[in-house]
Write an enzyme that holds these catalytic residues in place. Sequence first.
Site, PDB file in Angstrom:
ATOM      1  N   LEU A 260      41.414 -13.627   9.206  1.00 47.79           N
ATOM      2  CA  LEU A 260      41.363 -12.523  10.169  1.00 47.79           C
ATOM      3  C   LEU A 260      39.941 -11.975  10.190  1.00 47.79           C
ATOM      4  O   LEU A 260      39.346 -11.716   9.146  1.00 47.79           O
ATOM      5  CB  LEU A 260      42.364 -11.442   9.757  1.00 47.79           C
ATOM      6  CG  LEU A 260      43.825 -11.906   9.822  1.00 47.79           C
ATOM      7  CD1 LEU A 260      44.731 -10.980   9.015  1.00 47.79           C
ATOM      8  CD2 LEU A 260      44.296 -11.996  11.280  1.00 47.79           C
TER       9      LEU A 260
ATOM     10  N   ASN B 189      49.094  -9.918   2.596  1.00 42.26           N
ATOM     11  CA  ASN B 189      49.227 -11.370   2.747  1.00 42.26           C
ATOM     12  C   ASN B 189      50.037 -11.901   1.577  1.00 42.26           C
ATOM     13  O   ASN B 189      49.967 -11.370   0.472  1.00 42.26           O
ATOM     14  CB  ASN B 189      47.833 -12.017   2.727  1.00 42.26           C
ATOM     15  CG  ASN B 189      47.897 -13.527   2.816  1.00 42.26           C
ATOM     16  OD1 ASN B 189      48.549 -14.084   3.704  1.00 42.26           O
ATOM     17  ND2 ASN B 189      47.232 -14.218   1.897  1.00 42.26           N
TER      18      ASN B 189
ATOM     19  N   HIS C  26      50.620 -15.348  -0.717  1.00 45.42           N
ATOM     20  CA  HIS C  26      49.898 -16.585  -1.033  1.00 45.42           C
ATOM     21  C   HIS C  26      50.673 -17.360  -2.104  1.00 45.42           C
ATOM     22  O   HIS C  26      51.135 -16.762  -3.089  1.00 45.42           O
ATOM     23  CB  HIS C  26      48.491 -16.239  -1.532  1.00 45.42           C
ATOM     24  CG  HIS C  26      47.683 -17.450  -1.842  1.00 45.42           C
ATOM     25  ND1 HIS C  26      47.147 -18.257  -0.862  1.00 45.42           N
ATOM     26  CD2 HIS C  26      47.357 -18.023  -3.027  1.00 45.42           C
ATOM     27  CE1 HIS C  26      46.511 -19.266  -1.430  1.00 45.42           C
ATOM     28  NE2 HIS C  26      46.627 -19.151  -2.741  1.00 45.42           N
TER      29      HIS C  26
ATOM     30  N   ASP D  37      41.359  -8.334   2.422  1.00 48.96           N
ATOM     31  CA  ASP D  37      39.999  -7.851   2.657  1.00 48.96           C
ATOM     32  C   ASP D  37      39.225  -8.961   3.361  1.00 48.96           C
ATOM     33  O   ASP D  37      39.826  -9.925   3.835  1.00 48.96           O
ATOM     34  CB  ASP D  37      39.344  -7.366   1.351  1.00 48.96           C
ATOM     35  CG  ASP D  37      39.116  -8.504   0.358  1.00 48.96           C
ATOM     36  OD1 ASP D  37      39.306  -9.689   0.735  1.00 48.96           O
ATOM     37  OD2 ASP D  37      38.748  -8.211  -0.789  1.00 48.96           O
TER      38      ASP D  37
HETATM   39  C1  GAR Z   1      54.086 -19.610   2.302  1.00 46.39           C
HETATM   40  O1  GAR Z   1      54.291 -20.257   1.073  1.00 46.39           O
HETATM   41  C2  GAR Z   1      52.788 -18.822   2.267  1.00 46.39           C
HETATM   42  O2  GAR Z   1      52.501 -18.273   1.034  1.00 46.39           O
HETATM   43  C3  GAR Z   1      51.794 -19.881   2.627  1.00 46.39           C
HETATM   44  O3  GAR Z   1      52.398 -20.599   3.651  1.00 46.39           O
HETATM   45  C4  GAR Z   1      53.810 -20.614   3.423  1.00 46.39           C
HETATM   46  C5  GAR Z   1      54.483 -20.230   4.703  1.00 46.39           C
HETATM   47  O4  GAR Z   1      55.844 -20.504   4.661  1.00 46.39           O
HETATM   48  N1  GAR Z   1      50.550 -19.299   2.991  1.00 46.39           N
HETATM   49  C6  GAR Z   1      49.370 -19.803   2.653  1.00 46.39           C
HETATM   50  O5  GAR Z   1      49.234 -20.854   2.061  1.00 46.39           O
HETATM   51  C7  GAR Z   1      48.196 -18.975   3.106  1.00 46.39           C
HETATM   52  N2  GAR Z   1      47.020 -19.371   2.373  1.00 46.39           N
HETATM   53  P1  GAR Z   1      56.807 -19.998   5.800  1.00 46.39           P
HETATM   54  O6  GAR Z   1      56.139 -20.306   7.138  1.00 46.39           O
HETATM   55  O7  GAR Z   1      58.069 -20.777   5.600  1.00 46.39           O
HETATM   56  O8  GAR Z   1      57.002 -18.525   5.611  1.00 46.39           O
END
Ligand code: GAR
Length: 219
Positions: free
Chosen positions: A112, A126, A128, A160
């Site tokens: 973002l 967020n 992660h 951030d």
């Molecule tokens: C989740 O595990 C989230 O933490 C990750 O994508 C997946 C989304 O799953 N995000 C990242 O890796 C961001 N760096 P979803 O679409 O089934 O909620």
Amino acid sequence: MPVDHPRTPAGPPSTVVPPRARVVVLISGAGSNLAALLDAHDDVAYGARVVGVVSDNPAAGGLAIARAAGVATAVVAPGDFPDRAAWDAGMAEAVRVFEPAWVVSAGFMRILGAPFLARFEGRIVNTHPALLPSFPGAHGVRDALAYGVRVTGCTVHLVDAGVDTGPIIAQEAVAVADDDDESSLHERIKSVERALLVEVVGRLARRGLETTGRRVRLG
Ligand code: GAR
């Protein structure tokens, strides 16, 4: 002299329901975290209500989940904008119209930009799929597995300007099994992650948070 107090006519007991915090969820993919939030938000006691879902990806599975739940959606695809600055402005505007108290990035796979962060400063979280500050970025599960850690997990943090560098709100650990591949490990992390995200968003909505430097305490 006796005072004759007017009587309130008897009627059914009324309950005052406090307004629920408006939440916008940002997604790029399947939307299982979004689905968990939508399951929780039907209960008024939860305190948060998902009022909009914004995606950078018109093919994101989570968009159908949102629509099926009657939640408004918007797609802000980078290809529809002349440059990065215009896309940033488009994202900020798409979210602003929902007037959110909190913005939840749940599987949103883009950084973002500064205008977005400035508009919603301190109100963007967020999730992660790793124990930050280890393994930030787009491949947190793959990177943890390749490194050989025996314990990884998930982190919900404030956003951030860095990549997954914001103050940590909550974390849960997940053990790595000998026969895990990226997909099996990610599925186990996601089941823990969904519960953690639902809990954190509800607590943020009901009671906010306090920050002291990088340390965050949920209300
Ligand atoms: C989740 O595990 C989230 O933490 C990750 O994508 C997946 C989304 O799953 N995000 C990242 O890796 C961001 N760096 P979803 O679409 O089934 O909620």
